[in-house]
Each structure stands twice: as structure tokens, then as C-alpha cells.
Scaffold this motif. Sequence first.
Motif, PDB file in Angstrom:
ATOM      1  N   SER A   1       0.864  -1.175   0.000  1.00  0.00           N
ATOM      2  CA  SER A   1       0.000   0.000   0.000  1.00  0.00           C
ATOM      3  C   SER A   1       0.906   1.233   0.000  1.00  0.00           C
ATOM      4  CB  SER A   1      -0.882  -0.044   1.255  1.00  0.00           C
ATOM      5  OG  SER A   1      -1.697   1.088   1.324  1.00  0.00           O
TER       6      SER A   1
ATOM      7  N   THR B   1      -5.405  -6.685  12.281  1.00  0.00           N
ATOM      8  CA  THR B   1      -5.278  -5.660  11.231  1.00  0.00           C
ATOM      9  C   THR B   1      -4.525  -6.228  10.034  1.00  0.00           C
ATOM     10  OG1 THR B   1      -3.112  -4.625  11.547  1.00  0.00           O
ATOM     11  CG2 THR B   1      -4.808  -4.073  13.173  1.00  0.00           C
ATOM     12  N   HIS B   2      -4.630  -5.529   8.908  1.00  0.00           N
ATOM     13  CA  HIS B   2      -3.945  -5.998   7.692  1.00  0.00           C
ATOM     14  C   HIS B   2      -2.466  -5.618   7.679  1.00  0.00           C
ATOM     15  CE1 HIS B   2      -4.394  -2.222   4.885  1.00  0.00           C
ATOM     16  NE2 HIS B   2      -4.111  -1.866   6.098  1.00  0.00           N
ATOM     17  N   TRP B   3      -2.014  -4.779   8.607  1.00  0.00           N
ATOM     18  CA  TRP B   3      -0.635  -4.277   8.588  1.00  0.00           C
ATOM     19  C   TRP B   3       0.364  -5.395   8.900  1.00  0.00           C
ATOM     20  CZ3 TRP B   3       3.290  -3.978  12.258  1.00  0.00           C
ATOM     21  CH2 TRP B   3       4.403  -3.209  11.880  1.00  0.00           C
TER      22      TRP B   3
ATOM     23  N   VAL C   1       0.929  -5.197   3.489  1.00  0.00           N
ATOM     24  CA  VAL C   1      -0.338  -5.505   4.164  1.00  0.00           C
ATOM     25  C   VAL C   1      -0.881  -6.844   3.677  1.00  0.00           C
ATOM     26  CG1 VAL C   1      -0.962  -3.069   4.476  1.00  0.00           C
ATOM     27  CG2 VAL C   1      -1.746  -4.285   2.425  1.00  0.00           C
TER      28      VAL C   1
ATOM     29  N   ILE D   1      -6.745  -8.658   1.191  1.00  0.00           N
ATOM     30  CA  ILE D   1      -8.074  -8.961   1.722  1.00  0.00           C
ATOM     31  C   ILE D   1      -9.120  -8.711   0.651  1.00  0.00           C
ATOM     32  CG2 ILE D   1      -7.707  -8.469   4.187  1.00  0.00           C
ATOM     33  CD1 ILE D   1      -9.117  -5.656   3.196  1.00  0.00           C
TER      34      ILE D   1
ATOM     35  N   ILE E   1     -12.161  -6.591   0.296  1.00  0.00           N
ATOM     36  CA  ILE E   1     -12.692  -5.457   1.058  1.00  0.00           C
ATOM     37  C   ILE E   1     -14.215  -5.582   1.206  1.00  0.00           C
ATOM     38  CG2 ILE E   1     -13.004  -3.889  -0.913  1.00  0.00           C
ATOM     39  CD1 ILE E   1     -11.318  -2.621   2.206  1.00  0.00           C
TER      40      ILE E   1
ATOM     41  N   ASN F   1      -9.742 -11.765   5.213  1.00  0.00           N
ATOM     42  CA  ASN F   1      -8.446 -12.285   4.764  1.00  0.00           C
ATOM     43  C   ASN F   1      -8.599 -13.709   4.214  1.00  0.00           C
ATOM     44  OD1 ASN F   1      -8.616 -13.945   6.988  1.00  0.00           O
ATOM     45  ND2 ASN F   1      -6.951 -12.933   8.131  1.00  0.00           N
TER      46      ASN F   1
ATOM     47  N   ALA G   1      -8.594  -2.829   7.820  1.00  0.00           N
ATOM     48  CA  ALA G   1      -7.784  -2.564   6.619  1.00  0.00           C
ATOM     49  C   ALA G   1      -7.605  -1.049   6.442  1.00  0.00           C
ATOM     50  CB  ALA G   1      -8.452  -3.194   5.414  1.00  0.00           C
ATOM     51  N   ASP G   2      -7.258  -0.658   5.227  1.00  0.00           N
ATOM     52  CA  ASP G   2      -7.113   0.755   4.851  1.00  0.00           C
ATOM     53  C   ASP G   2      -6.109   1.463   5.776  1.00  0.00           C
ATOM     54  OD1 ASP G   2      -7.991   2.830   3.013  1.00  0.00           O
ATOM     55  OD2 ASP G   2      -8.949   3.767   4.735  1.00  0.00           O
TER      56      ASP G   2
END
Length: 244
Positions: A26, A68-70, A81, A84, A86, A183, A191-192
Motif C-alpha cells: 500500500s 489488522t492488515h498491517w 499488508v 483482503i 474489502i 483475509n 484494513a485501509d
Amino acid sequence: MVDRQKLYEGKAKILYATDNPEVLISYFKDDATAFNAQKRGQITDKGKLNCAIATHLFKVLAAAGIPTHWLETPNEREMRVQAIKIIPLEVVVRNLAAGSLCQQTGLDLGTPLEPPLVEFYYKNDDLGDPLLTRDRIKAMNLADEAQIETLVRLAEQINQVLQDFFQQCQITLVDFKLEFGLNHQNQIILADEISPDTCRLWDQSETSLSDRILDKDRFRKDLGQVAEAYQKVLQRILAQGSLS
Ligand code: UDP
């Protein structure tokens, strides 16, 4: 830079593929938009500032057990990330009335909301991101009842963690927007990004209604000193100590 496959370009970020289908990059841009992209501009170094702020907040949330996606922040504008699917909902949490809530309800700016509101908006620019009800979310097949419950629970937990964290920074967390996705294990994860682009943050050491604003409202309302405000948020966050 090695040529990379661009998967998606949004208003503030670009998503790139990696060798691993479960991992994306990202990339945080300096572009800023407001009012459903009717207002556009650039904020110097915003991408770097938001990448650093969001990285820190994802670490704070992960330490509190929020999925989280991080994964990693390898450089100052990029995060690795989890890939996923969304969920096209914007989950907005409000602790004090501001923005569209004031416009749509007549509530005074800053009215405390107890308990905090958790609202859902449809992530669809063509429709102007309309406010949804739970029944509409189910009718549109965006999420089922159990998933909606999970989103509300996660949003409330995230709010608790972030409110406490920003309080230590002498910043009031007025409201913020979250996005979630599924995920590869079909788990709902955050996310984001979470940053001054997606939160309203008021400096508790300022009494003036405009000077206290440390978020994208400075851009929306042409208040100036936008990057400086984001920088102040980052400095206050970093002063809380680093999380590895
Ligand atoms: N928000 C966001 N993206 C959006 C809409 C809202 O990040 O597309 C954030 C916004 O920055 C604020 C919160 O969600 O922190 C609530 O925004 P609101 O509904 O009041 O809308 P706005 O006043 O921004 O139109």
C-alpha cells in the motif's frame, strides 16, 4: 524501482501486487480529496506522515489484540499488508458530533455522544457514500448479521483503544472512519488506514475552534497549515514511545 503490478489506485493510496498473493504493498500518496473528490489538492509529505501515523496506530491496535492488515512498513511511503477482500462499507465511529452528523441532524458541533455512534455508509462514490441501515446492508448482501455484529464490536474496541491513546497525546478523537475486509482465512480484519485523513482530531491545548483542528478538516475548510497539523499529530504520537 522494479516494475510492479498496480492493482488499484484510490484517492490517497495505490495498491501493488507482490510475489506472494497473500501480501500487497500500500503506497501512500500526497493527493488529497474532499467532498466526494469535488475538491482536490496535494499536501506536501502527507503520504509520509500518514504512513508513519497509520503504522504506529496499527501497532497500538495489534498490541491490544485487534486483527489488522498491517504487516510491515519497509519505507516511509509504503506498508506491506495482508491481501483482503474489502467489505464495501465505511464504518464511522463518533464520540462527538461533527461533520455530516451535524448537517443532517442539527446537533451542535461537539455534542458528546454517549454511547458513541457506530454508523455504516456504503462505499460507493457514484451514490455519494449513502448512510445505510443494518437491514439495507443485509438486503444488499454486503454483510450478514453475524458479520455486522463483528464489525460493531471491533469498531467499539478500536474506539476504546484509540480514544485512550489519543487522550495520552492531549488529542480528542472526535470521529473516524474504518474499513474492514476478509483475509484468506475468512477472518474480518481492519484494513485501509487510520490517519488525520480519516479521523477528526482536536488539539486539547488549543481553545480556538479552528486552531484546534489537526485533521483533514484543515484542507476541507481551507484553514492552511495542513501538513504542519499532521506533523503535530505524528510528533505527539511518537512522544508516547515506540512499539516494536
Ligand atoms: N471519513 C472518511 N472518508 C469518507 C467519509 C468520512 O475518512 O469518505 C471520515 C471523516 O474524516 C470523519 C468521519 O469519517 O473523521 C466522519 O465523517 P462525516 O460523516 O462527518 O463526513 P464529512 O463531514 O467528512 O463529509
